[in-house]
Scaffold this active site. Structure first.
Site, PDB file in Angstrom:
ATOM      1  N   LYS A 189       0.894  -1.365  -0.078  1.00 21.37           N
ATOM      2  CA  LYS A 189       0.072   0.093  -0.086  1.00 21.37           C
ATOM      3  C   LYS A 189       0.731   1.346   0.107  1.00 21.37           C
ATOM      4  O   LYS A 189       1.698   1.475   0.888  1.00 21.37           O
ATOM      5  CB  LYS A 189      -0.816   0.009   1.160  1.00 21.37           C
ATOM      6  CG  LYS A 189      -1.925   1.165   1.161  1.00 21.37           C
ATOM      7  CD  LYS A 189      -2.463   1.571   2.179  1.00 21.37           C
ATOM      8  CE  LYS A 189      -1.700   2.749   3.114  1.00 21.37           C
ATOM      9  NZ  LYS A 189      -1.609   3.853   2.290  1.00 21.37           N
ATOM     10  N   GLU A 262      10.292   0.608  10.389  1.00 22.13           N
ATOM     11  CA  GLU A 262      10.995   1.731  10.161  1.00 22.13           C
ATOM     12  C   GLU A 262      10.515   2.844  10.486  1.00 22.13           C
ATOM     13  O   GLU A 262       9.548   3.492   9.767  1.00 22.13           O
ATOM     14  CB  GLU A 262      11.664   1.941   8.907  1.00 22.13           C
ATOM     15  CG  GLU A 262      13.112   2.226   8.584  1.00 22.13           C
ATOM     16  CD  GLU A 262      13.003   3.637   8.135  1.00 22.13           C
ATOM     17  OE1 GLU A 262      12.911   4.614   9.013  1.00 22.13           O
ATOM     18  OE2 GLU A 262      12.995   3.838   6.965  1.00 22.13           O
ATOM     19  N   CYS A 296      13.568  10.355   7.155  1.00 19.76           N
ATOM     20  CA  CYS A 296      13.269   9.845   8.294  1.00 19.76           C
ATOM     21  C   CYS A 296      14.858  10.087   9.162  1.00 19.76           C
ATOM     22  O   CYS A 296      14.971  10.357  10.157  1.00 19.76           O
ATOM     23  CB  CYS A 296      12.879   8.585   8.317  1.00 19.76           C
ATOM     24  SG  CYS A 296      13.712   7.353   7.252  1.00 19.76           S
ATOM     25  N   GLU A 392       9.913  14.927  15.709  1.00 25.09           N
ATOM     26  CA  GLU A 392      10.479  15.057  14.338  1.00 25.09           C
ATOM     27  C   GLU A 392       9.540  15.689  13.749  1.00 25.09           C
ATOM     28  O   GLU A 392       8.208  15.826  13.659  1.00 25.09           O
ATOM     29  CB  GLU A 392       9.918  13.547  13.751  1.00 25.09           C
ATOM     30  CG  GLU A 392      10.443  13.310  12.291  1.00 25.09           C
ATOM     31  CD  GLU A 392      10.294  11.948  11.877  1.00 25.09           C
ATOM     32  OE1 GLU A 392       9.290  11.212  12.137  1.00 25.09           O
ATOM     33  OE2 GLU A 392      11.273  11.322  11.262  1.00 25.09           O
TER      34      GLU A 392
HETATM   35  P1  NAI Z   1       1.850   7.956   8.641  1.00 27.93           P
HETATM   36  O1  NAI Z   1       2.606   7.281   9.401  1.00 27.93           O
HETATM   37  O2  NAI Z   1       0.539   8.105   8.818  1.00 27.93           O
HETATM   38  O3  NAI Z   1       2.044   7.558   7.014  1.00 27.93           O
HETATM   39  C1  NAI Z   1       2.687   6.296   6.575  1.00 27.93           C
HETATM   40  C2  NAI Z   1       1.780   5.035   5.894  1.00 27.93           C
HETATM   41  O4  NAI Z   1       1.157   4.501   6.851  1.00 27.93           O
HETATM   42  C3  NAI Z   1       0.920   5.940   4.932  1.00 27.93           C
HETATM   43  O5  NAI Z   1       0.962   4.826   3.545  1.00 27.93           O
HETATM   44  C4  NAI Z   1      -0.364   5.902   5.609  1.00 27.93           C
HETATM   45  O6  NAI Z   1      -1.440   5.556   4.671  1.00 27.93           O
HETATM   46  C5  NAI Z   1      -0.235   4.522   6.442  1.00 27.93           C
HETATM   47  N1  NAI Z   1      -1.159   4.639   7.724  1.00 27.93           N
HETATM   48  C6  NAI Z   1      -1.692   5.614   8.334  1.00 27.93           C
HETATM   49  N2  NAI Z   1      -2.452   5.252   9.281  1.00 27.93           N
HETATM   50  C7  NAI Z   1      -2.297   3.695   9.362  1.00 27.93           C
HETATM   51  C8  NAI Z   1      -3.088   2.822  10.334  1.00 27.93           C
HETATM   52  N3  NAI Z   1      -3.441   3.139  11.156  1.00 27.93           N
HETATM   53  N4  NAI Z   1      -2.505   1.630  10.067  1.00 27.93           N
HETATM   54  C9  NAI Z   1      -1.734   1.297   8.845  1.00 27.93           C
HETATM   55  N5  NAI Z   1      -1.213   2.091   7.990  1.00 27.93           N
HETATM   56  C10 NAI Z   1      -1.422   3.552   8.173  1.00 27.93           C
HETATM   57  O7  NAI Z   1       2.545   9.398   8.299  1.00 27.93           O
HETATM   58  P2  NAI Z   1       1.955  10.707   7.777  1.00 27.93           P
HETATM   59  O8  NAI Z   1       0.651  11.013   8.634  1.00 27.93           O
HETATM   60  O9  NAI Z   1       1.785  10.642   6.387  1.00 27.93           O
HETATM   61  O10 NAI Z   1       3.153  11.812   8.318  1.00 27.93           O
HETATM   62  C11 NAI Z   1       3.028  12.432   9.805  1.00 27.93           C
HETATM   63  C12 NAI Z   1       4.342  12.394  10.318  1.00 27.93           C
HETATM   64  O11 NAI Z   1       4.889  11.196  10.334  1.00 27.93           O
HETATM   65  C13 NAI Z   1       5.321  13.279   9.547  1.00 27.93           C
HETATM   66  O12 NAI Z   1       5.291  14.577   9.749  1.00 27.93           O
HETATM   67  C14 NAI Z   1       6.625  12.602   9.990  1.00 27.93           C
HETATM   68  O13 NAI Z   1       7.113  13.164  11.074  1.00 27.93           O
HETATM   69  C15 NAI Z   1       6.399  11.229  10.162  1.00 27.93           C
HETATM   70  N6  NAI Z   1       6.717  10.404   9.166  1.00 27.93           N
HETATM   71  C16 NAI Z   1       7.891   9.613   9.055  1.00 27.93           C
HETATM   72  C17 NAI Z   1       8.272   8.790   8.129  1.00 27.93           C
HETATM   73  C18 NAI Z   1       9.540   8.033   8.025  1.00 27.93           C
HETATM   74  O14 NAI Z   1       9.783   7.473   7.067  1.00 27.93           O
HETATM   75  N7  NAI Z   1       9.912   7.917   9.325  1.00 27.93           N
HETATM   76  C19 NAI Z   1       7.439   8.826   6.716  1.00 27.93           C
HETATM   77  C20 NAI Z   1       6.219   9.415   6.750  1.00 27.93           C
HETATM   78  C21 NAI Z   1       5.977  10.341   7.892  1.00 27.93           C
END
Ligand code: NAI
Ligand code: MG
Length: 765
Positions: A189, A262, A296, A392
């Site tokens: 996904k 991760e 990240c 972050e």
């Molecule tokens: P997120 O963690 O919500 O999104 C990442 C992925 O998880 C997306 O594909 C999303 O659709 C999916 N997702 C969201 N809720 C889920 C759930 N309950 N169960 C399974 N999958 C789910 O991150 P978001 O909201 O896009 O960004 C928010 C903050 O997260 C950012 O500001 C950043 O600080 C952090 N982030 C960190 C990342 C990293 O690689 N360490 C990547 C993306 C965001």
């Protein structure tokens, strides 16, 4: 007439835009359905995908429902057997074909990625896409070598993979390539902001003739992700926020699904006085202004040694002012658009709070007009507790603090819940390697930053998650060894505490807990009876004391493997000499052998030197977690204890062990052997009592870095669920092992007792 110098200063960059037409042609009026079982299905409910640089719509994609996810999982399940049965060489050929096709479409991928995500074309073209291709080539090799290099291991089956929006294609490659190489099938996904390159990749799967159902792609938002986590998959691999990582840890608890996470980071960027300061300034550009800071492992906290702080800060501000923010498709753009207005608001909100908390903000200019552009920012004059230093931000925002001594640098660097990466700048190799060994981070770059390669393991410690991606170490995340083949374990019969008076009277005759190298009465003063013996009834407080003692025994993690081997050999000899005092009789001889076995390993489970692309010695060092909890098996009270606790300490961990509840005497009596074998106090702590309760306390404890649970299913579930706090890796096994056979001393005990730290050491005169 201006002078030449003046003319040079006045000159501006001419625009150098890459044409978007190649991607626009591909996108033309597209409404994408999910890619399931080798075909795109007709979309039901859809949502718009936008270009963050303009706000314009690019396409519509389907919002995946639980049924869509179930269909995709079914397709992946249907394909799993056939795919796993192919020879490694046959799978390799499919991966090569995908790599070639990606390479052929490099330009389309790069333009599409920049349109969808907002990242500069220079980065998508020169970094994201070539690295993604490299991952497929590299893992084609692992497919080829799988049987030789990972004997006794098999794929999990169906893997659910959830990826973020910051490196859409690259994260796909990091997830899909190793999964397929290992013989798994996948349901992926992509993130809702950036699904397009994954859909283009799906087209290549058709073109490459990949068997139907091996790769499935379901688009949608977090709800779709949550449905995938709940679906009938065998493994979940997630990259994203720590917050969602926690939810996934809780949701998968007790399901037997394998998990790698991760997650976020707040990585230090440490500049020592003897660093090449100009190189370090350029390093900051790559650390936090690469990909709009949506990385990240971004170096988001600069720590600079006091005597060079002023010079460094001035040069950094001058450099920041020269960064060009703007059109992602312009080849001279340094910083493109932030992925979405929501993310831009989040960044601004955090910066506002940081300023309210006293930070001083310096920022470069940013274009007006539509599009979610964010200025590069530097925050100074702030304390370690400022929100910009703890949260972050995931934007082009870096903080700067100073330090005096290397010790202080390490303290500041490790003053975070995260542990993903660190970047160290010094011309002194001794300092660099010394600090690298002390920083709590899965990846350390010396005089560099944000370097990646398919043959360099990547992943975090602490709340940055667990598991590695890339290289041999990353392949392990997609393989399992199925060694626990016995029956499902049952919970031990409930124990009943002896009345306080009886306990009180008998307290000097009862056995005692072993904490910090001394016998200790349980805090509550209670005991329970086992075959006439009085066993201390440990509780929460005793676990806390034991963890504290283990924490203090940190010297054990720093001594050499040779030292640890000597202690363990001595222990094995002493156990042997006292064999007659121990029971059960049928376990004693083997427990002695096992102790020798783990002693032998103490100085031999080495790290690796990986060859990566570029002039680097890339070390993959195996480090102990620190303090581990071990819930020893009920079924083999002596042999099970020795087989689990000794490999953990052989690798340099300090352990809080909870022995068999029904038969704790052999483990408790081991204290005498530990005492006489020079095992330093606090390295092994033994707490007896109600196992389920003690397990939960260990699972919740923030100072316990990893947990092994050999117990009934309910205890395993509870341990996994409660581990979500500090996201410690949990090895939970509810099926019994044959401790007397090879499964009692397998490689898994070594693998699970260490975490890999990747250290990039550059060379070049
Ligand atoms: P997120 O963690 O919500 O999104 C990442 C992925 O998880 C997306 O594909 C999303 O659709 C999916 N997702 C969201 N809720 C889920 C759930 N309950 N169960 C399974 N999958 C789910 O991150 P978001 O909201 O896009 O960004 C928010 C903050 O997260 C950012 O500001 C950043 O600080 C952090 N982030 C960190 C990342 C990293 O690689 N360490 C990547 C993306 C965001
Ligand atoms: Mg987008």
């Amino acid at each position: 007439m201006p002078t030449v110098t003046e003319a040079l200063q006045m000159m501006d960059y001419g625009p150098a835009p890459e044409s978007a037409s190649i991607a626009q042609d591909w996108l033309k009026d597209r409404s994408f359905g999910h890619f399931i079982n080798g075909a795109f299905i007709k979309p039901g409910e859809t949502f718009a995908v936008t270009n963050p640089a303009t706000g314009g719509e690019l396409a519509h994609v389907a919002q995946g429902s639980a049924e869509d996810v179930a269909d995709a999982v079914k397709a992946a399940r249907g394909a799993a057997k056939g795919w796993a049965k192919l020879s490694g060489g046959q799978r390799a050929r499919h991966l090569y074909a995908l790599a070639r096709l990606m390479q052929k479409r490099e330009r389309l991928f790069a333009v599409l990625e920049s349109l969808d995500n907002g990242k500069p074309i220079r980065e998508s073209r020169d970094i994201d896409v070539p690295l993604a291709v490299r991952h497929f080539y590299h893992h084609a090799g692992w497919a080829e070598l799988l049987a030789d290099e990972f004997p006794g291991m098999r794929p999990h089956g169906v893997c659910g993979q959830i990826i973020p929006w910051n490196f859409p294609l690259l994260m796909l490659a990091w997830k899909v390539a190793p999964a397929l190489a290992a013989g798994n099938t996948v349901v992926l996904k992509p993130a809702e902001y950036t699904p397009l390159t994954a859909l283009l990749f799906a087209e290549l799967c058709i073109e490459a003739g990949l068997p139907k159902g091996v790769v499935n792609i379901v688009t949608g938002d977090g709800r779709t992700g949550a449905a995938l986590v709940e679906a009938e998959v065998d493994k979940i691999a997630f990259t994203g926020s720590t917050e969602v990582g926690r939810l996934i840890r809780q949701a998968t608890a007790g399901t037997g699904k394998a998990l790698t996470l991760e997650l976020g980071g707040k990585s230090p960027f440490i500049v020592f006085a003897e660093a090449d300061l100009d190189a370090a300034v350029e390093g900051v550009v790559d650390a936090i202004w690469f990909n709009q800071g949506e990385v990240c492992c971004a170096g988001s906290r600069i720590l600079v040694q006091e005597q060079v702080a002023e010079t460094f800060t001035n040069r950094l501000k001058a450099r920041m002012a020269k960064l060009r923010v703007g059109d992602p498709l312009d080849k001279s753009t340094d910083i493109g658009a932030v992925v979405h207005t929501t993310q831009l608001e989040r960044i601004r909100g955090l910066v506002d709070q940081a300023v309210q908390q006293g930070a001083v903000l310096h920022q470069a200019p940013v274009p007006n007009g539509p599009g979610s552009f964010c200025a590069p920012m530097l925050l100074t004059d702030l304390g370690a507790a400022n929100i910009a230093n703890t949260e972050e931000i995931f934007g082009p925002v870096v903080t700067l603090m100073t330090f005096r001594t290397p010790g202080e640098a390490v303290e500041l660097a490790n003053n975070t819940r995260y542990g993903l990466a660190a970047s160290l700048w010094t011309e002194n190799l001794t300092t660099a390697l010394d600090i690298a060994s002390q920083v709590k981070a899965g990846v350390v770059w010396i005089n560099g930053t944000n370097m990646f390669d398919a043959n360099a393991p990547f992943g975090g410690m602490r709340e940055s998650g667990f598991g590695r991606e890339g290289a041999r170490e990353g392949m392990l995340a997609y393989l399992t060894s199925d060694e626990a083949t016995g029956k499902e374990r049952k919970a031990p019969a409930p124990l009943s505490a002896l009345p306080a008076s009886a306990s009180g009277d008998a307290v000097d005759r009862t056995r005692k807990l072993y904490i910090g190298g001394a016998q200790k009465r349980p805090d509550g003063g209670y005991s329970y009876a086992v075959d006439g013996a009085q066993i201390p009834l440990g509780g929460r407080k005793d676990i806390r004391n034991a963890v504290e003692a283990a924490h203090k025994a940190s010297g054990w993690s720093r001594v050499t493997g040779h030292n640890r081997a000597q202690v363990l050999y001595f222990l094995a000899e002493n156990l042997n000499a006292r064999a007659r005092d121990f029971a059960p009789k049928d376990e004693v001889a083997q427990a002695v052998e096992r102790a020798f076995y783990w002693a032998a390993w103490a100085d031999k489970y080495d790290g690796k030197v990986h060859s990566t692309t570029g002039p680097n010695v890339t070390l993959a060092i195996k480090e102990p977690f620190g303090v581990m909890g071990v819930i020893c098996p009920e079924e083999a009270p002596l042999l099970g204890f020795v087989s689990t606790v000794l490999p953990a300490i052989a690798m340099g961990n300090r352990v809080v062990a909870v022995p068999s509840q029904a038969n704790p005497v052999p483990a408790l009596d081991l204290y005498q052997v530990l005492d006489t074998s020079d095992v330093p106090g606090g390295v092994v702590n033994i707490v007896t009592g109600p196992r389920a309760e003690l397990t939960d306390t260990l699972a919740k404890h923030d100072d316990v870095a990893a947990l092994w649970v050999f117990a009934d299913a309910e205890t395993c579930l509870s341990a996994e669920r409660h581990s979500a706090g500090n996201l410690k890796p949990v090895w939970a096994e509810s099926r019994a092992r044959d401790w007397s056979g090879p499964a009692g001393q397998s490689r898994d005990f070594l693998r699970r007792a260490v975490q890999v730290k990747t250290v990039w050491v550059p060379y070049g005169a």
